[in-house]
Design a protein around this motif. Structure first.
Motif, PDB file in Angstrom:
ATOM      1  N   LEU A 187      -0.375 -10.033  -0.664  1.00  8.34           N
ATOM      2  CA  LEU A 187       0.078  -8.670  -0.858  1.00  8.34           C
ATOM      3  C   LEU A 187       1.021  -8.497  -2.042  1.00  8.34           C
ATOM      4  O   LEU A 187       1.115  -7.406  -2.606  1.00  8.34           O
ATOM      5  CB  LEU A 187       0.738  -8.165   0.426  1.00  8.34           C
ATOM      6  N   THR A 188       1.718  -9.541  -2.452  1.00  3.25           N
ATOM      7  CA  THR A 188       2.520  -9.425  -3.672  1.00  3.25           C
ATOM      8  C   THR A 188       1.619  -9.163  -4.876  1.00  3.25           C
ATOM      9  O   THR A 188       1.912  -8.298  -5.711  1.00  3.25           O
ATOM     10  CB  THR A 188       3.362 -10.685  -3.899  1.00  3.25           C
ATOM     11  N   GLY A 189       0.527  -9.890  -4.967  1.00  2.00           N
ATOM     12  CA  GLY A 189      -0.404  -9.656  -6.066  1.00  2.00           C
ATOM     13  C   GLY A 189      -1.039  -8.281  -6.016  1.00  2.00           C
ATOM     14  O   GLY A 189      -1.191  -7.608  -7.045  1.00  2.00           O
ATOM     15  N   LEU A 190      -1.416  -7.845  -4.817  1.00  2.00           N
ATOM     16  CA  LEU A 190      -1.998  -6.509  -4.690  1.00  2.00           C
ATOM     17  C   LEU A 190      -0.964  -5.440  -5.034  1.00  2.00           C
ATOM     18  O   LEU A 190      -1.291  -4.422  -5.658  1.00  2.00           O
ATOM     19  CB  LEU A 190      -2.531  -6.323  -3.265  1.00  2.00           C
ATOM     20  N   GLY A 191       0.289  -5.667  -4.658  1.00  2.00           N
ATOM     21  CA  GLY A 191       1.350  -4.739  -5.042  1.00  2.00           C
ATOM     22  C   GLY A 191       1.562  -4.708  -6.545  1.00  2.00           C
ATOM     23  O   GLY A 191       1.807  -3.643  -7.127  1.00  2.00           O
ATOM     24  N   ALA A 192       1.472  -5.875  -7.177  1.00  2.00           N
ATOM     25  CA  ALA A 192       1.599  -5.927  -8.633  1.00  2.00           C
ATOM     26  C   ALA A 192       0.514  -5.100  -9.296  1.00  2.00           C
ATOM     27  O   ALA A 192       0.754  -4.398 -10.293  1.00  2.00           O
ATOM     28  CB  ALA A 192       1.529  -7.378  -9.108  1.00  2.00           C
ATOM     29  N   GLU A 233       3.981   1.132   0.855  1.00  2.29           N
ATOM     30  CA  GLU A 233       3.744   0.345   2.060  1.00  2.29           C
ATOM     31  C   GLU A 233       3.839  -1.152   1.770  1.00  2.29           C
ATOM     32  O   GLU A 233       4.373  -1.921   2.576  1.00  2.29           O
ATOM     33  CB  GLU A 233       2.383   0.690   2.656  1.00  2.29           C
ATOM     34  N   VAL A 234       3.315  -1.568   0.624  1.00  2.00           N
ATOM     35  CA  VAL A 234       3.416  -2.981   0.247  1.00  2.00           C
ATOM     36  C   VAL A 234       4.881  -3.365   0.026  1.00  2.00           C
ATOM     37  O   VAL A 234       5.340  -4.419   0.483  1.00  2.00           O
ATOM     38  CB  VAL A 234       2.580  -3.285  -1.010  1.00  2.00           C
ATOM     39  N   VAL A 242       9.899  -6.015   1.882  1.00  2.00           N
ATOM     40  CA  VAL A 242      11.269  -5.870   2.376  1.00  2.00           C
ATOM     41  C   VAL A 242      11.390  -6.473   3.770  1.00  2.00           C
ATOM     42  O   VAL A 242      12.388  -7.138   4.097  1.00  2.00           O
ATOM     43  CB  VAL A 242      11.691  -4.382   2.381  1.00  2.00           C
ATOM     44  N   SER A 243      10.368  -6.295   4.585  1.00  2.00           N
ATOM     45  CA  SER A 243      10.415  -6.824   5.952  1.00  2.00           C
ATOM     46  C   SER A 243      10.512  -8.347   5.974  1.00  2.00           C
ATOM     47  O   SER A 243      11.041  -8.923   6.933  1.00  2.00           O
ATOM     48  CB  SER A 243       9.190  -6.363   6.753  1.00  2.00           C
ATOM     49  N   LEU A 244      10.021  -8.995   4.942  1.00  2.00           N
ATOM     50  CA  LEU A 244      10.107 -10.455   4.878  1.00  2.00           C
ATOM     51  C   LEU A 244      11.537 -10.939   4.702  1.00  2.00           C
ATOM     52  O   LEU A 244      11.838 -12.113   4.950  1.00  2.00           O
ATOM     53  CB  LEU A 244       9.252 -10.992   3.723  1.00  2.00           C
ATOM     54  N   SER A 245      12.429 -10.054   4.274  1.00  2.08           N
ATOM     55  CA  SER A 245      13.824 -10.442   4.079  1.00  2.08           C
ATOM     56  C   SER A 245      14.587 -10.535   5.399  1.00  2.08           C
ATOM     57  O   SER A 245      15.707 -11.057   5.433  1.00  2.08           O
ATOM     58  CB  SER A 245      14.538  -9.456   3.149  1.00  2.08           C
ATOM     59  N   ARG A 246      13.979 -10.034   6.475  1.00  7.40           N
ATOM     60  CA  ARG A 246      14.635 -10.086   7.774  1.00  7.40           C
ATOM     61  C   ARG A 246      14.237 -11.359   8.499  1.00  7.40           C
ATOM     62  O   ARG A 246      13.047 -11.704   8.558  1.00  7.40           O
ATOM     63  CB  ARG A 246      14.276  -8.844   8.596  1.00  7.40           C
TER      64      ARG A 246
END
Length: 354
Positions: free
Chosen positions: A107-112, A126-127, A132-136
């Protein structure tokens, strides 16, 4: 039976080679490569990513300003499916696979890719919210772990206790770079600044390693730096650029200076440079040169990078013809792009450094 060519592979297939032709303005040659790439259809399945299938095709077509609605619609469906799968995984309490969240497959690549579109996309938000949710932190067996902690290793092997990956290509430096670049482009979601801080501080402590094991995470002190290539995909250069981008997003001059100092120190160290063994973008001279240029362009003291950049150009000129592959990430096309030193089409956005 011979293995069919990976024509839809941005890394080493026809799509990646088309990037060089587009950057040079040779659209006829680019069209030939694109025709080759789509001859067998275009993948829009679970393996589609910035570096494969419909998203890769959109990225390349958009470098020439010709990504059509049909391709974008296919990409939107892919992103939506990947987000749904990620939310389902999070709801189950399971840890992510690197392919869910990384730059190359996830999803990082798709967000890029979404960030390269001229108009704001709700899917981009949404991406970003997912990243951001990964930071929790997550809690597994009574133990708090980073939200991006993965049981599978960098080569998809099972890792006892899991690992925290740090690289731009497959680790948390990729989400950090995307969240930071999104700020530059005016794309923000709740918690984005806090997440940038979490990822930056993690890399302050653990970015000296390609990845961190559970034992290293439990240790009272961070691990000692390990001798390794200072490459874009993994290593000091890629992480330093992500940290510089974070500093620019957060307005943190001390962090920006520290990142830039890391780049100069790394590129002035014969021992570190001695670990580079080829001229590729992914982990060789072309990647170092491209990252160094991006860092210098955003620095208030650009002159200090000139000796390093000139040295890298000489090394790339010497070694680029020795690359055996023809493609973008590990081959001659990527090396020639770096050697030209232009970014008219924004091809460097595939590396999340601009």
């Amino acid at each position: 039976m011979p293995t069919p060519p990976r024509t839809q592979d941005l890394s080493e297939g026809a799509l990646g080679m088309a990037l060089l032709h587009i950057e040079r303005g040779d659209l006829a040659a680019a069209r030939n490569r694109l025709t080759q790439a789509v001859a067998g259809g275009v993948s829009a399945g679970s393996n589609a990513s910035l570096f494969h299938g419909a998203p890769a095709l959109e990225f390349v077509l958009s470098r020439a300003g010709h990504a059509g609605r049909d391709v974008r619609d296919a990409v939107d469906r892919i992103v939506d499916a990947r987000l749904t799968a990620a939310r389902r995984r999070q709801a189950s309490g399971a840890l992510p696979h690197l392919a869910e969240c990384d730059l190359i497959r996830g999803l990082t690549g798709l967000g890029a890719l979404l960030l390269t579109r001229g108009t704001a996309s709700p899917l981009l938000e949404e991406v970003l919210a997912y990243l951001v949710s990964l930071s929790r932190p997550v809690h597994i067996d009574g133990r708090a772990l980073p939200g991006w902690w993965s049981t599978a290793g960098p080569a998809d092997e099972e890792v006892n206790g899991g690992h925290g990956n740090n690289g731009v290509a497959h680790g948390i430096a990729g989400p950090l770079a995307l969240l930071s670049l999104a700020v530059r482009h005016g794309a923000r979601v709740p918690g984005q600044g806090d997440a940038i801080g979490v990822f930056s501080r993690w890399l302050d402590r653990y970015g000296c390693r390609y990845w961190i094991t559970r034992d290293q995470l439990a240790a009272p002190e961070p691990p000692e730096p390990a001798p390794a290539r200072p490459s874009w995909c993994y290593g000091e250069l890629g992480i330093a650029r992500a940290q510089q981008l974070a500093a620019l997003a957060q307005g943190d001059p001390a962090r920006r200076l520290a990142a830039e100092d890391t780049v100069v120190r790394t590129l002035s160290d014969p021992a570190r440079l001695g670990r580079i063994t080829d001229a590729s973008l992914c982990h060789g001279w072309a990647g170092l040169l491209t990252v160094a240029r991006a860092v210098a362009a955003d620095s208030t003291t650009q002159d200090r990078f000139r000796p390093c950049i000139e040295d890298l150009k000489k090394r790339l000129v010497t070694d680029h013809d020795q690359l055996s592959k023809p493609g973008f990430m590990e081959g001659r096309a990527g090396a020639h792009l770096a050697l030209a030193g232009t970014d008219v089409t924004g091809w460097t956005r595939a590396l999340l450094i601009t």
